[in-house]
Design an enzyme around this catalytic site. Structure first.
Site, PDB file in Angstrom:
ATOM      1  N   GLY A  93       0.829  -1.211   0.000  1.00  0.00           N
ATOM      2  CA  GLY A  93       0.000   0.000   0.000  1.00  0.00           C
ATOM      3  C   GLY A  93       0.855   1.248   0.000  1.00  0.00           C
ATOM      4  N   ASP A 316       0.845  -0.467  13.040  1.00  0.00           N
ATOM      5  CA  ASP A 316       1.295  -1.779  12.551  1.00  0.00           C
ATOM      6  C   ASP A 316       1.620  -2.736  13.696  1.00  0.00           C
ATOM      7  OD1 ASP A 316       0.973  -0.940   9.972  1.00  0.00           O
ATOM      8  OD2 ASP A 316       3.054  -0.329   9.712  1.00  0.00           O
TER       9      ASP A 316
HETATM   10  C1  S3P Z   1       2.897   3.475   6.301  1.00  0.00           C
HETATM   11  C2  S3P Z   1       1.796   4.009   6.895  1.00  0.00           C
HETATM   12  C3  S3P Z   1       0.781   3.214   7.581  1.00  0.00           C
HETATM   13  C4  S3P Z   1       1.280   1.815   7.912  1.00  0.00           C
HETATM   14  C5  S3P Z   1       2.011   1.194   6.765  1.00  0.00           C
HETATM   15  C6  S3P Z   1       3.191   2.034   6.363  1.00  0.00           C
HETATM   16  C7  S3P Z   1       3.848   4.368   5.596  1.00  0.00           C
HETATM   17  O1  S3P Z   1      -0.353   3.098   6.755  1.00  0.00           O
HETATM   18  O2  S3P Z   1       0.218   0.998   8.310  1.00  0.00           O
HETATM   19  O3  S3P Z   1       2.451  -0.104   7.099  1.00  0.00           O
HETATM   20  O4  S3P Z   1       4.965   3.940   5.296  1.00  0.00           O
HETATM   21  O5  S3P Z   1       3.465   5.513   5.335  1.00  0.00           O
HETATM   22  P1  S3P Z   1      -1.498   4.259   6.728  1.00  0.00           P
HETATM   23  O6  S3P Z   1      -0.843   5.502   6.366  1.00  0.00           O
HETATM   24  O7  S3P Z   1      -2.491   3.815   5.698  1.00  0.00           O
HETATM   25  O8  S3P Z   1      -2.071   4.260   8.111  1.00  0.00           O
END
Ligand code: S3P
Length: 430
Positions: A93, A316
């Site tokens: 993501g 996380d």
């Molecule tokens: C992350 C932000 C978090 C986290 C992901 C890594 C990042 O997600 O859960 O594992 O590197 O910006 P969200 O921004 O969707 O909360």
């Protein structure tokens, strides 16, 4: 390997270094790929997610050389070049959402895809603000990837984030680098700030005024540099939590990233009675990241409540908080964490299913759960990771405390964030 057999353990002790930080590695690959000049990155996380991002950056014109000691990236000097193929962001993501911000304002069209899990996660949360900036982004039904991006000229916006998400914040700021005028994001709760820190460290003027972070798109020139990626706190967290719960344990994790927006788990564990100290801390005074050694001594813990502003700073680690809650005396309450439902799996549902398989009582809520701790952890069964790396690792940790061996199935996903997890377990768990 597709499954792990976890034997109940007697002790955890010694010293460990965990692999490089995932969030920082993604950002370094993207920004060094865009910068002027050559960057040298040591301790880049060689996990599937971060290798996919590195490959994407290469497809966008950066020169990438991987050696035993470091990664060298020769940046494109301001604008990426049109990729010949679809960019495959795998399971990540962060990779897809941050890259969308960078691609939206380029002078070419592009397409990103990913695996089944990534293609079922919400991408409208980044499409919406990018659209306000003038981007043209097409998603599949339900607002999911694959994502088609038509390169457009962008304009700066002021965007109040509807969810506390570092990925959405970073996406908008990265798009803002290519936009006309000022781009500001306002956070409902503080989230990890690696993007802002790195932009500053690479020479940009990032203005921070309370919850508002602003950059001026007319004022952007990133300069490559020399970077040491700290150990990933989210990987260290498995061993920190494990040691904290085990009477008599003594463990040191060396060289861990200690950015305060990442380390709320330490506060939670201390509230639960854990004995944790930080040694050799080097504080960030030049817009780069805090780093230090975390020393943990095991104790019997008691339940606690976790919610509000703390949530983004241990988002996380929440599967682990539930695991620790199961091992502690009394109830552990997790609330305000509905975001967990849109991670690599629905982590409220998958954690609840895993804990119940171990015989732990809990109440599942829309935004969290109440874990009833202190009962015997029953082993002797198979646990499903649901293809989610953090669930596979959190359940492996709980398995160490079970009354008989357990098998954790579908564990290949661990390579997305923590290759070597099992080897590290072998170094400190006895
Ligand atoms: C992350 C932000 C978090 C986290 C992901 C890594 C990042 O997600 O859960 O594992 O590197 O910006 P969200 O921004 O969707 O909360």
């Amino acid at each position: 390997m597709t499954e792990f057999n976890i034997e109940p353990c007697k002790s955890i002790s010694g010293e460990l270094r965990v692999p490089g930080d995932k969030s920082i590695s993604h950002r370094l690959a993207m920004l060094c790929g865009l910068a002027r000049g050559e960057s040298v990155i040591r301790n880049y996380l060689m996990s599937e997610d971060c290798l996919n991002t590195l490959h994407a950056v290469e497809q966008l014109g950066a020169g990438v050389t991987v050696s035993q000691d470091d990664i060298r990236i020769v940046g494109v000097g301001g604008s990426y070049v049109e990729p010949a193929d679809v960019l495959d962001m795998g399971n990540s993501g962060t990779g897809m959402r941050l890259m969308a911000g960078l691609l939206a304002g380029q002078s070419f069209d592009s397409c990103m895809t990913g695996d089944k899990s990534l293609c079922s996660r919400p991408m409208n949360r980044i499409r919406d603000p990018l659209k306000l900036m003038g981007a043209d982004i097409n998603l599949r039904e339900g607002g999911c990837a694959p994502m088609d991006i038509k390169g457009k000229s962008l304009s700066g916006i002021e965007y109040k984030l509807p969810v506390a998400s570092a990925q959405v914040k970073s996406c908008v700021l990265l798009a803002g680098m290519n936009a006309e005028g000022v781009t500001s994001v306002i956070e409902p709760r503080p989230t990890r700030d690696h993007t802002e820190k790195l932009m500053s460290a690479m020479g940009m003027d990032v203005k921070i005024d309370g919850a508002r972070i602003s950059i001026d798109g007319g004022d952007v020139e990133l300069v490559g540099g020399d970077w040491d990626v700290p150990g990933d706190f989210s990987s260290a967290a498995f061993w920190i939590a494990d040691a904290a719960c085990m009477n008599g344990a003594e463990l040191t994790i060396k060289g861990v990233g200690l950015n305060p927006r990442r380390t709320a788990l330490l506060d939670v564990l201390k509230r639960m009675g854990a004995e944790i100290s930080v040694e050799c801390r080097v504080m960030n005074d030049d817009c780069w990241e805090d780093i230090g050694d975390v020393v943990v001594r095991g104790k019997k813990l008691v339940g606690t409540e976790v919610g509000g502003d703390e949530i983004p700073n241990l988002i996380d680690e929440l599967p682990l908080v539930a695991v620790v809650g199961a091992l502690a005396e009394g109830e552990t309450v997790i609330r305000d964490a509905a975001e967990l439902r849109v991670k690599e799996s629905d982590r409220i549902a998958t954690v609840a299913a895993g804990l119940k398989a171990f015989g732990v009582s809990l109440e599942e809520n829309p935004d969290g759960m109440i874990v009833k701790g202190g009962a015997v952890i029953s082993g002797g069964m198979e646990i499903n990771s649901h293809g989610d790396h953090r669930i596979a690792m959190a359940m492996s940790i709980l398995g160490l405390f079970a009354d008989s061996p357990v098998t954790v199935c579908d564990v290949a996903c661990i390579d997305t964030s923590y290759p070597g997890f099992m080897d590290d377990m072998g170094k400190v768990v006895f």
